[in-house]
Design a protein around this motif. Structure first.
Motif, PDB file in Angstrom:
ATOM      1  N   TYR A   1       0.818  -1.207   0.000  1.00  0.00           N
ATOM      2  CA  TYR A   1       0.000   0.000   0.000  1.00  0.00           C
ATOM      3  C   TYR A   1       0.853   1.258   0.000  1.00  0.00           C
ATOM      4  O   TYR A   1       0.612   2.185  -0.779  1.00  0.00           O
ATOM      5  CB  TYR A   1      -0.883  -0.055   1.243  1.00  0.00           C
ATOM      6  CG  TYR A   1      -1.742   1.157   1.490  1.00  0.00           C
ATOM      7  CD1 TYR A   1      -2.961   1.310   0.841  1.00  0.00           C
ATOM      8  CD2 TYR A   1      -1.337   2.128   2.397  1.00  0.00           C
ATOM      9  CE1 TYR A   1      -3.759   2.421   1.088  1.00  0.00           C
ATOM     10  CE2 TYR A   1      -2.136   3.239   2.650  1.00  0.00           C
ATOM     11  CZ  TYR A   1      -3.345   3.386   1.996  1.00  0.00           C
ATOM     12  OH  TYR A   1      -4.123   4.473   2.242  1.00  0.00           O
ATOM     13  N   LEU A   2       1.846   1.287   0.865  1.00  0.00           N
ATOM     14  CA  LEU A   2       2.663   2.501   0.977  1.00  0.00           C
ATOM     15  C   LEU A   2       3.459   2.760  -0.301  1.00  0.00           C
ATOM     16  O   LEU A   2       3.627   3.907  -0.709  1.00  0.00           O
ATOM     17  CB  LEU A   2       3.616   2.393   2.178  1.00  0.00           C
ATOM     18  CG  LEU A   2       2.947   2.403   3.551  1.00  0.00           C
ATOM     19  CD1 LEU A   2       3.983   2.138   4.640  1.00  0.00           C
ATOM     20  CD2 LEU A   2       2.223   3.714   3.817  1.00  0.00           C
ATOM     21  N   GLU A   3       3.941   1.718  -0.918  1.00  0.00           N
ATOM     22  CA  GLU A   3       4.744   1.889  -2.130  1.00  0.00           C
ATOM     23  C   GLU A   3       3.888   2.439  -3.282  1.00  0.00           C
ATOM     24  O   GLU A   3       4.351   3.265  -4.068  1.00  0.00           O
ATOM     25  CB  GLU A   3       5.391   0.558  -2.542  1.00  0.00           C
ATOM     26  CG  GLU A   3       6.544   0.129  -1.646  1.00  0.00           C
ATOM     27  CD  GLU A   3       6.078  -0.605  -0.397  1.00  0.00           C
ATOM     28  OE1 GLU A   3       4.856  -0.637  -0.124  1.00  0.00           O
ATOM     29  OE2 GLU A   3       6.934  -1.144   0.326  1.00  0.00           O
ATOM     30  N   ALA A   4       2.657   1.928  -3.392  1.00  0.00           N
ATOM     31  CA  ALA A   4       1.786   2.446  -4.447  1.00  0.00           C
ATOM     32  C   ALA A   4       1.469   3.915  -4.180  1.00  0.00           C
ATOM     33  O   ALA A   4       1.442   4.745  -5.096  1.00  0.00           O
ATOM     34  CB  ALA A   4       0.494   1.626  -4.515  1.00  0.00           C
ATOM     35  N   PHE A   5       1.261   4.213  -2.923  1.00  0.00           N
ATOM     36  CA  PHE A   5       1.013   5.598  -2.522  1.00  0.00           C
ATOM     37  C   PHE A   5       2.234   6.451  -2.860  1.00  0.00           C
ATOM     38  O   PHE A   5       2.134   7.574  -3.389  1.00  0.00           O
ATOM     39  CB  PHE A   5       0.735   5.636  -1.015  1.00  0.00           C
ATOM     40  CG  PHE A   5      -0.308   6.633  -0.591  1.00  0.00           C
ATOM     41  CD1 PHE A   5      -0.070   8.001  -0.669  1.00  0.00           C
ATOM     42  CD2 PHE A   5      -1.534   6.214  -0.097  1.00  0.00           C
ATOM     43  CE1 PHE A   5      -1.035   8.925  -0.270  1.00  0.00           C
ATOM     44  CE2 PHE A   5      -2.502   7.132   0.298  1.00  0.00           C
ATOM     45  CZ  PHE A   5      -2.249   8.490   0.208  1.00  0.00           C
ATOM     46  N   ALA A   6       3.390   5.889  -2.581  1.00  0.00           N
ATOM     47  CA  ALA A   6       4.637   6.617  -2.838  1.00  0.00           C
ATOM     48  C   ALA A   6       4.812   6.936  -4.318  1.00  0.00           C
ATOM     49  O   ALA A   6       5.433   7.941  -4.676  1.00  0.00           O
ATOM     50  CB  ALA A   6       5.831   5.795  -2.336  1.00  0.00           C
ATOM     51  N   THR A   7       4.275   6.063  -5.165  1.00  0.00           N
ATOM     52  CA  THR A   7       4.418   6.303  -6.604  1.00  0.00           C
ATOM     53  C   THR A   7       3.687   7.579  -7.033  1.00  0.00           C
ATOM     54  O   THR A   7       4.135   8.289  -7.937  1.00  0.00           O
ATOM     55  CB  THR A   7       3.923   5.065  -7.386  1.00  0.00           C
ATOM     56  OG1 THR A   7       4.814   3.986  -7.100  1.00  0.00           O
ATOM     57  CG2 THR A   7       3.904   5.313  -8.887  1.00  0.00           C
ATOM     58  N   ILE A   8       2.581   7.866  -6.372  1.00  0.00           N
ATOM     59  CA  ILE A   8       1.898   9.132  -6.666  1.00  0.00           C
ATOM     60  C   ILE A   8       2.828  10.291  -6.306  1.00  0.00           C
ATOM     61  O   ILE A   8       3.025  11.223  -7.097  1.00  0.00           O
ATOM     62  CB  ILE A   8       0.570   9.245  -5.869  1.00  0.00           C
ATOM     63  CG1 ILE A   8      -0.314   8.012  -6.065  1.00  0.00           C
ATOM     64  CG2 ILE A   8      -0.147  10.556  -6.213  1.00  0.00           C
ATOM     65  CD1 ILE A   8      -0.836   7.835  -7.456  1.00  0.00           C
ATOM     66  N   TYR A   9       3.390  10.194  -5.115  1.00  0.00           N
ATOM     67  CA  TYR A   9       4.309  11.261  -4.683  1.00  0.00           C
ATOM     68  C   TYR A   9       5.524  11.352  -5.602  1.00  0.00           C
ATOM     69  O   TYR A   9       5.990  12.429  -5.936  1.00  0.00           O
ATOM     70  CB  TYR A   9       4.753  11.023  -3.236  1.00  0.00           C
ATOM     71  CG  TYR A   9       3.846  11.706  -2.239  1.00  0.00           C
ATOM     72  CD1 TYR A   9       4.006  13.065  -1.942  1.00  0.00           C
ATOM     73  CD2 TYR A   9       2.818  11.027  -1.608  1.00  0.00           C
ATOM     74  CE1 TYR A   9       3.166  13.712  -1.030  1.00  0.00           C
ATOM     75  CE2 TYR A   9       1.977  11.663  -0.703  1.00  0.00           C
ATOM     76  CZ  TYR A   9       2.162  13.010  -0.418  1.00  0.00           C
ATOM     77  OH  TYR A   9       1.335  13.651   0.461  1.00  0.00           O
ATOM     78  N   LYS A  10       6.043  10.200  -5.978  1.00  0.00           N
ATOM     79  CA  LYS A  10       7.244  10.179  -6.817  1.00  0.00           C
ATOM     80  C   LYS A  10       6.973  10.827  -8.168  1.00  0.00           C
ATOM     81  O   LYS A  10       7.771  11.636  -8.657  1.00  0.00           O
ATOM     82  CB  LYS A  10       7.683   8.729  -7.012  1.00  0.00           C
ATOM     83  CG  LYS A  10       8.960   8.570  -7.789  1.00  0.00           C
ATOM     84  CD  LYS A  10       9.202   7.089  -8.042  1.00  0.00           C
ATOM     85  CE  LYS A  10      10.441   6.878  -8.868  1.00  0.00           C
ATOM     86  NZ  LYS A  10      10.570   5.457  -9.224  1.00  0.00           N
ATOM     87  N   ASN A  11       5.854  10.473  -8.761  1.00  0.00           N
ATOM     88  CA  ASN A  11       5.556  11.036 -10.077  1.00  0.00           C
ATOM     89  C   ASN A  11       5.246  12.527  -9.986  1.00  0.00           C
ATOM     90  O   ASN A  11       5.610  13.305 -10.872  1.00  0.00           O
ATOM     91  CB  ASN A  11       4.400  10.271 -10.733  1.00  0.00           C
ATOM     92  CG  ASN A  11       4.828   8.872 -11.142  1.00  0.00           C
ATOM     93  OD1 ASN A  11       6.001   8.527 -11.055  1.00  0.00           O
ATOM     94  ND2 ASN A  11       3.873   8.063 -11.581  1.00  0.00           N
TER      95      ASN A  11
END
Lengths: 382, 382, 382, 382
Positions: D323-333
């Protein structure tokens, strides 16, 4: 053939687990009818069992000897064609021998005999008799097991490198044999079970499945057996290292004290080009892995199957077949062979386990017990 | 503590798998900031790597020696608190030793050292230094692994009888090390990897997980190692029998040539009253079996968990945590301990792997290699 | 009863899917023997089919009328006890009517009739005849479905709030009916199938399963049907909203164009205290959720089952039963009832689907078609 | 860019679920550092929360207004680059507006605003500001969701015919809001949540995921909402029929009273050539079905993936991201885009949810509520 085959049963009286299984398995494909039985060595019990199966009283016998000899005297159009032996292990060889020597074909539960000597003797008896003999290594009847075997045989997986096979049950976690549980009592008794406990009851299935799917013999093994149940003299657990004839290596884990496991027979086979995985408890999936493709899951009557798998599915994809149907496939293939023989025909590569599988199973038990005695020293299966 | 801990990294330059993992794991809980690094023994590469991590150039060093010695000279409020060592195995001991001897705490990847001798030496160095040392056996950080350990420790499963542990990968199925794959190259090279191949890389995880969950030591093992990849001198596959200190028996299967397996670390533990099963690839389930109850599946932050599991979940039930989060738990517990120490406090039972786990891992490798040389003879871990 | 029941089959000639299924299902429990059949309306085909089933030629009839009238003339100890109707939908009512009016009991495939009027008429005919009538909603025969129904009935789940039921297949994704595929051809033809396509073929199973498990009637529904296959006039897909009589709400999704789905019948039921989930493709699991306990998974002959589930398992836990066995349970329960009647006994709550289920199924089809015509307006089932 | 981006947080004080999630997600990829926050409208609480995050006291503000205006006055090299808004729904619009109007970029939790009017207004404000705006529909960040979207976009599945999407939770099965549970309290309060309950909290995720993967708009819907929890005025359950712009049909089921469900967001998409299935609780699998091939399962960093999926995986196959990694992808992009902008560069197709997704989500809520008021009449999303 214008009639069903006629089956006589030895053992399998009321309350028997495996007798019922054999009867249902024989019935599913409509090629076999039960016509007589020696369901118990107690004549009254045998007749009571037979009555509950809607058999006429005069075809329910008090002993296998009586059944074999009396049936032999019946007219050809009436007497049984083959016997199905579903007794505890120590009572496999005597009726098999008598039946074969009196001209009856035989289906026999596994492990084939009480001792390895009996197994070897049986092979000679069968050859001399010219009759058919099938051993019910039922798990080889699953469509996805057939697919697995075909995939290995056709080289899809490349050279096999690694095998994991396990057969885990938990029903002997407690000393149920001391509570009068009938299934447990004879299985923990060497005079009825032989020198192997879990080894014979389920280990032989694991051994047979591994060799059936891979087409490879286990060359040698190192076995560390356990006797965890209070007062047990036979193994109820075993951990084994395997070396296959082609250099592949592997493990086998068997247990009847793996608490909570129901009937967890499973196998993984790893090759140089692909690998596969099958689980008896959810038998309608064959999971495969590939070097450069995603995981692929095959299902009975699904896409891209080999003929070997398609041949043994009865119903469309998504309609699960189970334990009884796989068992029935052994009976069906045996019946198909026997019908051909009775019609004076031959059949190309009959596909059911035979006395050779039975001998192999006994050799496996003996090798494992010997290895265990030598602190898990490598021991050849022979 | 009014500030984050300051971490310096050794190894883990651009393109490194495990360096990135350590950095992310250290960042997740917001207790640690990366302040410097010797990301490569090539100074330019190190600086390039550091720049991509937004580090100031003067904190990117060309060697671990330089980093340790220069950081030591920085003011207390600036210099790193600990180093994180993420190099290949042969480069664990030298920087760990230097860091400890210069007053820095250490987090180190596993296996702990190149040789068992180094491992034993390291223990002394740590003791002498009075500094903290954590080994990243990351899989013990999963909530369901904590729950498993707690259930065994509290006796829920009764006496343990049987263990199955496996760690299966397939990425070395072909000779990728011959294609220049960097991760593969050093792992198959004894001068960098040590005497164990798969044994060190993944076998130590399997050993650590089994002992962590069961609270039992593996007393002796019988190992049959394989070197299937063309030209390999180190094991890339292994099948092991295990005997635990309490009389339990089991198997371990490890492989990096199990084609198609991604990162299949899994364990089953069978007791007299219950059993459990955990799979790393779907880590948010703990499957349990019971003598007289149905199968129960526990999930992080779900019902009926022990505090040990609840403590390490970050998000509500059903929101999967994964590999990085479990890894982060090692860092978090280490950081919590280190902050306490820096605050002059003590902490009750810090929960992260230490040098003792590291020595145990090296002993495991040595025992397995020795057993294999003796044709899988039983060998004690010591 | 000292003999098996004698079954005559209508439809189900060589190559039929469902005829074979009924025959195997009837055979599994050893209570029924097939004695005659009108397997095709073509006399020669019927005889060929019968011969392959080892039936005597004179018991293979060229029409159901012939079979019913001729069997009636046979001596009591010879003639069939009941007929099993396995024809396409439009040929359910005529033979059922004739059989009942001539004193034969009936087992009939679903949906029960071509039209709702026929269904209602059939109820009267059955009542007048005093004969037994079973409808083969086979999925209610699974042990885990029985367990689910019992759990709801006993209040374990509390008041039911939400239901999800689906029956998804993909075999009509392409216009296979245009390739001469026999199973497809009649199913897409309103003159043989009735006003419902997927609705009748699989939707009625979903409706029946939902009402069987929850013990609740669907009060009203809103249906949005699809006709995706080229040239189709009947629905091959449907999405429905459900409102149950107790205020629960839900969805139903059915499809025969859900590409890749094999036979994905599944249901979830959510209550105030617990919830449950069952999947036909892996039928030997009942997954349950609880307010304050972990997920529990029940298995046939596993721990903590209700008698309702235990009663219908044939083999030990872990030995999967499948589609045929659940189907067989309908036959077994019908046969048990019929034997009792023939013995002049009564039976408490016979457990098999009856004409009432059949009427309900037809009402469901009619309500869904009507709702769809009104752009998915809420429509009562009545 | 030679430095990390500087983030200020609004909301998310100690004990907040989603504040922690955003902080961890922002930290994982090492591109963002938290520099300030208005963690609570209570200044003391805000400072306490900030202290626990190791922030300097003077960057912990007592209100979002204070934070925005004071940060604006800080030197460019110090002040925050963007705000992250993690408050309840009613407090999304005011800080987003103020931040944008004062030159700050914005990341905002979903649903985007309290009302549809606010959502539309926000679009204009964003355009006028020239600043970036990201909405955290985090589930679109999963590698297997990216793969699914790419497969549909490239036509692998053919024309889409059918969709099933669900988002099921059980945590509001009982009236936990009456026990002071903070997460529950505001979610059931229309003044803080808006006109949708479960609709806004999880329904918008389901809507967004369905449209993201299929690339199709939901054209109209029919919604039957439930308010099962005692005293609830907002929906806590919903069953919806969907019609997509291309003629596909489907269902959506959402619930927060689906007892036992943890966070069961799942979707199935059926096309004319293939179909796919994804489950959030086991997010590292994408199950696909094909007309003439077996089931294929894709995994992150596994075989045969599209670049879109490979781009967002951080670790090797078999190492689960969650969950956190998918969330992080929003932040990363978002961070990648913002860094480019700050560097005066442009970026091709930034891949994160924007104000358009936010408006769409609000329209979805409004359409569903309107449909429900009209007894589930078809209602367009607009």
């Amino acid at each position: 053939m214008t009639r069903k085959l006629r089956m006589g049963m030895i053992g399998g009286g009321t309350g028997s687990f495996i007798g019922d299984v054999h009867r249902r398995a024989a019935a599913i494909d409509g090629m076999i009818e039960l016509v007589c039985g020696a369901f118990s060595s107690n004549e009254e019990k045998s007749k009571t069992s037979g009555k509950a199966l809607y058999l006429p009283e005069d075809r329910c016998y008090g002993s296998f000897e009586e059944m074999i000899l009396k049936e032999k005297e019946l007219p050809e159009g009436v007497r049984m064609d083959f016997v199905s032996i579903v007794t505890p292990n120590h009572m496999h060889f005597p009726p098999a021998k008598l039946a074969l020597e009196n001209g009856f074909n035989v289906v026999c539960d596994k492990p084939m005999t009480l001792t390895l000597d009996e197994a070897i003797a049986l092979e000679t008896i069968i050859e001399k008799s010219g009759k058919l003999f099938a051993l019910t290594h039922n798990y080889t009847g699953h469509p996805m097991v057939k697919q697995a075997r075909a995939m290995v045989a056709k080289g899809d997986l490349g050279k096999i490198r690694k095998i994991q096979v396990q057969y885990l049950q938990g029903w002997l976690s407690t000393a149920v044999e001391q509570t009068g549980q009938k299934q447990a009592s004879w299985r923990v008794d060497p005079s009825k079970s032989g020198i192997g406990g879990a080894l014979g009851d389920i280990g032989t299935h694991a051994e047979n499945l591994a060799e059936y799917i891979t087409g490879l013999k286990i060359e040698e093994l190192a076995a560390d057996l356990g006797k965890f149940g209070e007062g047990r003299v036979l193994d109820d657990d075993g951990n084994l290292l395997l070396r296959m004839e082609n250099g592949a290596k592997g493990t086998m884990s068997i247990s009847q004290i793996a608490l909570g496991e129901e009937n967890n027979l499973a196998i993984k086979v790893y090759g140089e080009k692909g690998s596969l995985e099958w689980h008896q408890e959810n038998p309608n999936q064959l999971i495969t892995h590939w070097l450069e493709e995603p995981v692929k899951i095959f299902t009975p009557n699904g896409n891209n199957l080999y003929e070997e798998a398609l041949n043994v599915s009865r119903i469309p994809a998504g309609h699960p077949e189970g334990y009884l149907e796989a068992f029935a496939t052994i009976y069906k293939n045996f019946a198909t062979h026997l019908m051909a023989v009775l019609n004076g025909e031959t059949i190309d590569k009959p596909d059911y386990p035979t006395v050779k599988d039975g001998i192999r199973g006994m050799q496996f038990i003996y090798a494992a017990v010997e290895s265990d005695k030598k602190n898990a020293a490598w021991t050849k299966i022979e």
